[in-house]
Design a protein around this motif. Structure first.
Motif, PDB file in Angstrom:
ATOM      1  N   UNK A 177       0.816  -1.214   0.000  1.00  0.00           N
ATOM      2  CA  UNK A 177       0.000   0.000   0.000  1.00  0.00           C
ATOM      3  C   UNK A 177       0.854   1.270   0.000  1.00  0.00           C
ATOM      4  N   UNK A 178       1.897   1.243  -0.802  1.00  0.00           N
ATOM      5  CA  UNK A 178       2.726   2.417  -1.042  1.00  0.00           C
ATOM      6  C   UNK A 178       3.419   2.228  -2.399  1.00  0.00           C
ATOM      7  N   UNK A 179       4.039   3.269  -2.893  1.00  0.00           N
ATOM      8  CA  UNK A 179       4.696   3.201  -4.189  1.00  0.00           C
ATOM      9  C   UNK A 179       5.717   2.061  -4.218  1.00  0.00           C
ATOM     10  N   UNK A 180       5.853   1.443  -5.387  1.00  0.00           N
ATOM     11  CA  UNK A 180       6.742   0.295  -5.544  1.00  0.00           C
ATOM     12  C   UNK A 180       7.632   0.517  -6.765  1.00  0.00           C
ATOM     13  N   UNK A 181       8.927   0.241  -6.603  1.00  0.00           N
ATOM     14  CA  UNK A 181       9.871   0.266  -7.722  1.00  0.00           C
ATOM     15  C   UNK A 181      10.249  -1.165  -8.052  1.00  0.00           C
ATOM     16  N   UNK A 182      10.126  -1.542  -9.328  1.00  0.00           N
ATOM     17  CA  UNK A 182      10.636  -2.828  -9.775  1.00  0.00           C
ATOM     18  C   UNK A 182      12.155  -2.803  -9.794  1.00  0.00           C
ATOM     19  N   UNK A 183      12.788  -3.883  -9.304  1.00  0.00           N
ATOM     20  CA  UNK A 183      14.243  -3.950  -9.194  1.00  0.00           C
ATOM     21  C   UNK A 183      14.784  -5.219  -9.828  1.00  0.00           C
ATOM     22  N   UNK A 184      16.076  -5.190 -10.129  1.00  0.00           N
ATOM     23  CA  UNK A 184      16.791  -6.366 -10.616  1.00  0.00           C
ATOM     24  C   UNK A 184      18.201  -6.330 -10.061  1.00  0.00           C
ATOM     25  N   UNK A 185      18.833  -7.475  -9.936  1.00  0.00           N
ATOM     26  CA  UNK A 185      20.208  -7.571  -9.444  1.00  0.00           C
ATOM     27  C   UNK A 185      21.161  -7.223 -10.578  1.00  0.00           C
ATOM     28  N   UNK A 186      22.120  -6.344 -10.281  1.00  0.00           N
ATOM     29  CA  UNK A 186      23.000  -5.807 -11.324  1.00  0.00           C
ATOM     30  C   UNK A 186      24.449  -5.802 -10.842  1.00  0.00           C
ATOM     31  N   UNK A 187      25.363  -6.147 -11.745  1.00  0.00           N
ATOM     32  CA  UNK A 187      26.789  -6.164 -11.445  1.00  0.00           C
ATOM     33  C   UNK A 187      27.343  -4.750 -11.296  1.00  0.00           C
ATOM     34  N   UNK A 188      28.376  -4.614 -10.452  1.00  0.00           N
ATOM     35  CA  UNK A 188      28.965  -3.314 -10.159  1.00  0.00           C
ATOM     36  C   UNK A 188      29.498  -2.615 -11.403  1.00  0.00           C
ATOM     37  N   UNK A 189      30.078  -3.379 -12.340  1.00  0.00           N
ATOM     38  CA  UNK A 189      30.743  -2.744 -13.476  1.00  0.00           C
ATOM     39  C   UNK A 189      29.793  -2.027 -14.427  1.00  0.00           C
ATOM     40  N   UNK A 190      28.485  -2.295 -14.330  1.00  0.00           N
ATOM     41  CA  UNK A 190      27.530  -1.606 -15.208  1.00  0.00           C
ATOM     42  C   UNK A 190      26.530  -0.758 -14.423  1.00  0.00           C
ATOM     43  N   UNK A 191      26.737  -0.634 -13.120  1.00  0.00           N
ATOM     44  CA  UNK A 191      25.745   0.049 -12.296  1.00  0.00           C
ATOM     45  C   UNK A 191      25.639   1.531 -12.656  1.00  0.00           C
TER      46      UNK A 191
END
Length: 303
Positions: free
Chosen positions: A165-179
């Motif tokens: 019941x609050x805003x949601x951001x979709x996330x994915x796991x990402x490697x440091x070299x492309x963050x």
């Protein structure tokens, strides 16, 4: 907190007003949102149609697409106008049926305009009046989503929104070299590897900043959580966008969304969800090519 009707999301916004500079010179001839992909039935369809279908298949009732003023007629022709009688007669029965389906789908699509291209945040702001103070699903006009589950990526995010019941951001796991290419979030897990209580969002961090401020407990070293390109947002986001626009606060020369997301997080709270699926930024030539390959291998199961 009692669940209210506001936690049912009826509308989706898709900004599609960019110039497509990364796909030049193809975008000199065709808008990047109309580049083709192949669906599970072997049907060639434009990217924007796949994104609209992603939203509608998740239970969204109305879709607003934000486009450049000069492109409005082009988008409306696709979603609102059927083929000429001569072309319709030449279509197979299957494609005639699909043409009728497109006409029905188009009744749920509204074309909105961004008269001047002032950035992603500004494009979202152009949908304020149309969203009518309702929470909305935000999808990107050049991202295609591929779920790893029976539920589409959009449906997963809407289910989390109903839960938290609050805003949601979709996330994915990402490697440091492309963050440094992505928006990023940090926080504390509510449910391991699934729901995050977001404590910070930050746009395109360098590795040093990410290591110092954006590490998430329980994740391996140099793995971070970047934006998936899909959000469910409370209408309060428009207040923060308006503040930036009114005082001409620009980042990298444009009005951005991420800093306004951080204000929304600060004052209303925000959850992050690691989507069970993948997203493809088809605005990049190499990823667009890989998207076509991956969808062919997967049977074109979009969503």
């Amino acid at each position: 907190m009692t669940i209210r009707s506001q936690y049912r999301v009826r509308k989706a916004v898709i900004p599609a007003a960019g110039f497509g500079t990364r796909m030049f010179p193809a975008t000199k001839a065709v808008k990047k949102e109309f580049f083709p992909i192949i669906d599970r039935d072997g049907r060639a369809k434009p990217i924007i149609l796949a994104i609209v279908e992603e939203a509608l298949s998740a239970g969204i009732e109305e879709v607003g697409i934000v486009v450049q003023k000069g492109d409005r007629t082009f988008f409306e022709d696709f979603f609102k106008t059927g083929p000429s009688p001569e072309l319709f007669q030449k279509l197979s029965q299957q494609n005639q049926d699909y043409s009728k389906y497109l006409q029905e789908l188009g009744q749920r699509v509204t074309i909105l305009t961004q008269d001047v291209q002032e950035g992603f945040g500004h494009a979202v702001f152009c949908a304020q009046e149309w969203t009518n103070n309702e929470p909305f699903l935000l999808l990107l006009g050049d991202h295609i989503y591929l779920s790893d589950t029976a539920n589409s990526c959009a449906r997963q995010l809407l289910d989390i929104y109903s839960q938290v019941q609050q805003s949601v951001i979709g996330l994915r796991v990402t490697q440091a070299e492309v963050i440094h290419h992505y928006g990023c979030a940090a926080g504390v897990w509510q449910a391991q590897d699934a729901i995050l209580s977001v404590t910070q969002v930050y746009e395109k961090p360098d590795i040093e900043y990410a290591r110092q401020h954006l590490s998430v407990e329980g994740m391996a070293e140099d793995l971070f959580l970047s934006f998936f390109g899909m959000y469910v947002l409370e209408p309060k986001i428009f207040d923060y966008l308006a503040e930036h626009i009114n005082v001409n606060f620009r980042e990298r020369g444009e009005f951005q969304l991420t800093s306004c997301l951080d204000k929304l997080r600060e004052f209303e709270g925000m959850a992050g969800y690691v989507v069970q699926g993948r997203c493809f930024d088809t605005g990049l030539p190499d990823i667009y090519r890989q998207t076509l390959i991956d969808f062919a291998i997967s049977g074109g199961a979009i969503g």
